[in-house]
Design an enzyme around this catalytic site. Structure first.
Site, mmCIF file in Angstrom:
data_model
loop_
_atom_site.group_PDB
_atom_site.id
_atom_site.type_symbol
_atom_site.label_atom_id
_atom_site.label_comp_id
_atom_site.label_asym_id
_atom_site.label_seq_id
_atom_site.Cartn_x
_atom_site.Cartn_y
_atom_site.Cartn_z
ATOM 1 C CG HIS A 256 4.208 -1.776 11.317
ATOM 2 N ND1 HIS A 256 5.041 -0.810 11.326
ATOM 3 C CD2 HIS A 256 3.116 -1.437 10.126
ATOM 4 C CE1 HIS A 256 4.257 -0.157 10.654
ATOM 5 N NE2 HIS A 256 3.419 0.103 9.666
ATOM 6 C CG HIS B 94 0.342 4.409 4.515
ATOM 7 N ND1 HIS B 94 -0.246 3.602 5.233
ATOM 8 C CD2 HIS B 94 -0.476 5.364 4.271
ATOM 9 C CE1 HIS B 94 -1.946 3.992 5.009
ATOM 10 N NE2 HIS B 94 -1.725 5.480 4.661
ATOM 11 C CG ASP C 42 0.722 -1.151 7.378
ATOM 12 O OD1 ASP C 42 1.278 -1.691 8.035
ATOM 13 O OD2 ASP C 42 0.588 0.104 7.441
ATOM 14 C CG HIS D 102 -3.740 0.329 6.686
ATOM 15 N ND1 HIS D 102 -3.507 1.157 8.534
ATOM 16 C CD2 HIS D 102 -2.738 0.453 5.988
ATOM 17 C CE1 HIS D 102 -2.985 1.932 8.157
ATOM 18 N NE2 HIS D 102 -2.487 1.434 6.980
ATOM 19 C CG ASP E 294 5.066 3.341 7.106
ATOM 20 O OD1 ASP E 294 4.039 3.759 6.479
ATOM 21 O OD2 ASP E 294 4.662 2.166 7.826
ATOM 22 C CG HIS E 295 4.354 -0.273 4.036
ATOM 23 N ND1 HIS E 295 3.855 -1.017 4.290
ATOM 24 C CD2 HIS E 295 3.549 0.844 5.496
ATOM 25 C CE1 HIS E 295 3.627 -1.359 5.960
ATOM 26 N NE2 HIS E 295 2.762 -0.109 6.055
ATOM 27 C CG HIS F 265 -0.293 0.054 3.007
ATOM 28 N ND1 HIS F 265 0.077 -0.912 3.077
ATOM 29 C CD2 HIS F 265 -0.755 0.799 3.545
ATOM 30 C CE1 HIS F 265 0.785 -0.111 3.993
ATOM 31 N NE2 HIS F 265 -0.185 0.892 4.396
HETATM 32 FE FE FE Z 1 3.202 0.642 8.029
HETATM 33 ZN ZN ZN Z 2 -0.326 1.209 6.381
#
Ligand code: FE
Ligand code: ZN
Length: 255
Positions: A166, A55, A128, A111, A57-58, A53
């Protein structure tokens, strides 16, 4: 023979690497270029990147890794994902060139609206969506969507290795125990996770059958979870989606 590595990144992310025998492998959700480059320069042979996805942090390292190594990227069709990628959608089968791996793509909205998961070689890379003992927050999806996504995951083979993005297991576990205090399997799992974390080890991957026994977000059909949500909300939820919605809201407020 599969070889799986969890690269710790940022505060609590894992960038997953999976390869089959001695062939190059795939890197999943590279949100940290430094971590990925260090591992690759040390010999981790990556043939493709998989993205769950949009975001940051990915996806933050995608463009840098593409420029440096010329890697193909598979990602859901979402313009918020940087770089150039091959769009994947629900039901697609992908076999990244150079690897000995193939994956089935599952749309798992909740999410985010375009979130996907990759199932292959007995592993599920679920970003996530599903965490060990918890699930992702509902940023863009409805409780009904997330519940349906989790229920699809629940139908996979019970020995599937769940690889979430995570390390949230311990804090998720405290909430899970608060909701489901008499769940013996959960107590065993939490004791194991406490030991792993104290030793600096990841608590994931985890087997789907363990999550089905321990993760309250997969257990909204269980009387114990329904009763706990009913007590917390002060009203009896009418269906599994309502139980899930109440549980997710409860977790959002839980400290
Ligand atoms: Fe994340
Ligand atoms: Zn995320």
């Amino acid at each position: 023979m599969h070889h799986l590595i969890a690269l710790p990144a940022l505060d609590d992310n894992y960038i997953w690497f999976l390869r089959q025998s001695d062939r190059p492998g795939v890197l999943v959700d590279p949100g940290d270029a430094e971590v990925a480059i260090r591992a690759m320069d040390a010999g981790m042979a990556v043939a493709a990147i998989l993205v769950t996805h949009h975001h940051g942090d990915h996806v933050a390292a995608i463009e840098l890794l593409q420029a440096r190594y010329g890697l193909p990227v598979f990602a859901p069709a979402d313009v918020r994902i940087p770089g150039t990628w091959q769009a994947v959608a629900d039901g697609a089968s992908i076999a990244p060139a150079g690897t000995d791996l193939h994956f089935e793509v599952m749309a798992v909205p909740g999410h985010t609206r375009s979130h996907v998961a990759y199932f292959g070689a007995g592993h599920l890379f679920c970003g996530d969506t599903l965490f060990s003992l918890g699930c992702g927050r509902l940023f863009e999806g409805s409780p009904a969507q997330m519940h349906a996504s989790l229920q699809r995951i629940a139908q996979l083979p019970a020995n599937t290795l769940i690889c979430p993005a995570h390390e949230y297991t311990l804090s998720n576990g405290h909430f899970a125990q608060h909701v489901d205090p008499h769940n013996a399997a959960l107590s065993v799992r939490l004791a194991e996770v406490s030991k792993q974390r104290a030793a600096g080890l990841p608590s994931v991957p985890t087997r789907l059958h363990s999550e089905l026994q321990c993760n309250p977000f997969l257990r909204v059909g269980e009387v114990a979870i329904q009763q706990a949500v009913a007590r917390h909300c002060g009203a009896k939820p009418t269906d599994p989606v309502a139980v899930f919605a109440g549980l997710r809201r409860w977790k959002d407020e839980f400290r």
